[in-house]
Design a protein around this motif. Structure first.
Motif, short mmCIF file in Angstrom:
data_model
loop_
_atom_site.label_atom_id
_atom_site.label_comp_id
_atom_site.label_asym_id
_atom_site.label_seq_id
_atom_site.Cartn_x
_atom_site.Cartn_y
_atom_site.Cartn_z
N LYS A 87 -19.08 -3.85 -0.40
CA LYS A 87 -18.32 -4.93 -1.05
C LYS A 87 -18.92 -6.29 -0.69
O LYS A 87 -18.91 -7.23 -1.50
CB LYS A 87 -16.85 -4.86 -0.64
CG LYS A 87 -16.17 -3.58 -1.14
CD LYS A 87 -14.71 -3.58 -0.82
CE LYS A 87 -14.04 -2.22 -1.06
NZ LYS A 87 -14.23 -1.70 -2.42
N LYS A 91 0.83 -1.21 0.00
CA LYS A 91 0.00 0.00 0.00
C LYS A 91 0.86 1.25 0.00
O LYS A 91 0.59 2.21 -0.72
CB LYS A 91 -0.91 0.02 1.24
CG LYS A 91 -2.18 -0.79 1.09
CD LYS A 91 -3.06 -0.67 2.33
CE LYS A 91 -4.32 -1.49 2.16
NZ LYS A 91 -5.00 -1.77 3.44
N ASP A 111 -7.14 -6.45 -2.31
CA ASP A 111 -5.72 -6.40 -1.98
C ASP A 111 -5.11 -7.77 -1.75
O ASP A 111 -3.89 -7.94 -1.79
CB ASP A 111 -5.50 -5.54 -0.72
CG ASP A 111 -5.82 -4.08 -0.97
OD1 ASP A 111 -5.82 -3.67 -2.15
OD2 ASP A 111 -6.09 -3.36 0.02
N ASP A 146 -16.79 0.53 5.02
CA ASP A 146 -16.68 0.44 3.56
C ASP A 146 -16.86 -0.98 3.03
O ASP A 146 -17.11 -1.17 1.84
CB ASP A 146 -15.30 0.93 3.10
CG ASP A 146 -15.17 2.44 3.26
OD1 ASP A 146 -16.21 3.10 3.54
OD2 ASP A 146 -14.04 2.95 3.12
N TYR A 147 -16.70 -1.96 3.91
CA TYR A 147 -16.82 -3.35 3.44
C TYR A 147 -18.28 -3.75 3.21
O TYR A 147 -18.54 -4.76 2.55
CB TYR A 147 -16.16 -4.32 4.41
CG TYR A 147 -14.66 -4.08 4.53
CD1 TYR A 147 -13.82 -4.42 3.47
CD2 TYR A 147 -14.11 -3.49 5.66
CE1 TYR A 147 -12.45 -4.17 3.55
CE2 TYR A 147 -12.75 -3.25 5.74
CZ TYR A 147 -11.92 -3.59 4.69
OH TYR A 147 -10.58 -3.35 4.76
N ASN A 191 -0.66 -2.21 -3.90
CA ASN A 191 -1.71 -3.12 -3.43
C ASN A 191 -2.76 -3.31 -4.53
O ASN A 191 -3.08 -2.38 -5.26
CB ASN A 191 -2.37 -2.59 -2.15
CG ASN A 191 -2.92 -1.19 -2.30
OD1 ASN A 191 -2.22 -0.30 -2.76
ND2 ASN A 191 -4.17 -0.99 -1.93
N GLY A 192 -3.22 -4.55 -4.64
CA GLY A 192 -4.20 -4.85 -5.69
C GLY A 192 -3.54 -5.18 -7.02
O GLY A 192 -4.12 -5.85 -7.86
N GLN A 236 -11.44 -9.35 4.59
CA GLN A 236 -11.64 -7.94 4.21
C GLN A 236 -10.62 -7.53 3.15
O GLN A 236 -10.94 -6.79 2.22
CB GLN A 236 -11.55 -7.04 5.45
CG GLN A 236 -12.76 -7.20 6.36
CD GLN A 236 -12.73 -6.32 7.60
OE1 GLN A 236 -11.66 -5.90 8.05
NE2 GLN A 236 -13.90 -6.03 8.16
N ASN A 237 -9.39 -8.03 3.29
CA ASN A 237 -8.37 -7.73 2.27
C ASN A 237 -8.78 -8.31 0.91
O ASN A 237 -8.49 -7.74 -0.13
CB ASN A 237 -7.01 -8.26 2.70
CG ASN A 237 -6.32 -7.35 3.71
OD1 ASN A 237 -6.61 -6.16 3.80
ND2 ASN A 237 -5.40 -7.91 4.49
N ALA A 247 -11.49 -6.11 -0.51
CA ALA A 247 -10.93 -4.85 -0.99
C ALA A 247 -10.11 -5.04 -2.28
O ALA A 247 -9.69 -4.06 -2.90
CB ALA A 247 -10.04 -4.23 0.09
#
Ligand code: BGC
Length: 372
Positions: free
Chosen positions: A365, A257, A284, A361-362, A262-263, A278-279, A282
């Motif tokens: 998603k 990050k 990531d 924010d999750y 990341n990603g 969660q990663n 996201a």
């Protein structure tokens, strides 16, 4: 299935062992030590002592293993004492001594290394206490039973997962970094055997380039961050990270990050922790490996409960102790690879709840990922 290793579900194991399946029970705790005496009417003669390794190398030990083991012992009305050594090997031995002094007739351990694990097992055996290696095999330890997952398969799923994510990203000759688990954990060796089996073929065919490859002492997440930072400094073109569990993966993601990578660089994991999932949500983290800890805890507690009642449960398979060459009676369960499209399976299985996973924010998603 590899020779000499039998993988089966806990239910099947329980049936083969001729034991009663454990029901669910409430009353879980996150305390570092918990114990209970059974009601007199249901009391078995024995008492089970369980030593967990730490609470930092993975969230699982306190959030999952403790909870499910407690539920099983409570349901069976068997006295138990679950303690966590918090990564301290001296403390581990002290806890074991206290448990034996306090009347444990069965000792179940997750060793911090094979040397201290063996000392504890030897002491227990010399006092007539039955022994179970839980999750990690103590090499040359001679435990009466071993309960775990097929850990080589865990590694194979991680290797295949990284290949899948790199293929999806159409990565061209990516440089692979490997962040391995603790060199003193036999599981870390098995995970590595599994993923190196997959990656070696890619290195040999020159599809992938072998990059930095390091073990993380004691699975220490903070050290993993430092190690990965160095890896990336020395090799800024790392294109994929085989991280042996979610904690190590998250350490790598934190560094990625900072570098806006990341990603872009797929990272693997293990344990289906809330953070790991969660990663994945996201984007990531590429994948994790879900090990249904309830099944593992159920299989191990079935054995422990039978032993506490003075029975001699039969194991259904065995594993080879590579140091002593002994065959250790074993129950090995099946791990499952988790990607963005099946994160919902982990929630559906009750391992994590939507409430813990789909925060802030999750939430959006989670909806996209079909998590109900
Ligand atoms: C366990 C993993 C865990 C790691 C660190 C291993 O022995 O099998 O589930 O992530 O230890 O605690």
């Amino acid at each position: 299935m590899r020779k000499g290793i039998l993988s089966l579900t806990a239910a099947a194991a329980a049936m083969t062992l001729g034991l009663t399946a454990c029901g669910d029970d409430s009353g879980t705790t996150t305390a570092q030590s918990s114990s209970s005496a059974p009601a007199a009417s249901q009391a078995a003669a024995g008492k089970v002592g369980v030593i967990l390794p730490d609470s930092k190398s993975s969230a699982r030990w306190e959030t999952a293993d403790r909870k499910y083991l407690e539920e099983a012992f409570k349901a069976a009305g068997v006295a138990y004492d679950i303690q966590n050594a918090q990564g301290d090997k001296t403390q581990f031995q002290t806890i074991a001594d206290q448990m034996i002094t306090n009347g444990a007739t069965v000792l179940m351990i997750v060793n911090l290394d094979s040397g201290t694990g063996k000392a504890v097992l030897d002491k227990a055996k010399s006092q007539g206490v039955a022994t179970i290696d839980y999750d990690r095999l103590t090499l040359n330890g001679g435990a009466s039973y071993y309960v775990s997952f097929d850990n080589t398969k865990v590694g194979t799923l991680q290797g295949e997962g990284l290949v899948k994510c790199l293929t999806d990203k159409k990565a061209d000759k990516p440089i692979i970094a490997e962040l391995n688990g603790s060199p003193t954990d036999n599981n870390a060796t098995l995970f590595k055997n599994g993923y190196d089996g997959v990656l070696k073929a890619k290195y040999d065919s020159k599809d992938y380039v072998k990059g930095p490859d390091q073990s993380v002492p004691d699975w220490d997440n903070a050290q993993a961050g430092t190690i990965f930072e160095q890896m990336l400094t020395e090799q800024p073109k790392i294109g994929g990270v085989l991280a042996a569990n979610d904690g190590l993966g998250n350490a790598a993601i934190t560094v990625l990050k900072k570098n806006n990578l990341n990603g872009k660089v797929p990272v693997t994991g293990q344990d289906a922790t809330v953070q790991g999932l969660q990663n994945i949500l996201a984007g990531d983290q590429c994948m994790t490996v879900y090990k249904a800890i309830k099944k593992e805890a159920d299989a191990a507690s079935q054995l422990a409960i039978a032993l506490a009642k003075g029975e001699k449960p039969a194991a259904t398979g065995s594993v080879k102790d590579t140091e002593s060459n002994a065959d250790v009676p074993a129950v090995l369960l099946d791990p499952q690879a988790i990607y963005l499209d099946n994160v919902k399976d982990v929630v559906a299985d009750g391992y994590v709840t939507k409430d813990e996973l789909c925060t802030g924010d999750y939430a959006a998603k989670c909806t996209e990922a079909g998590i109900q």
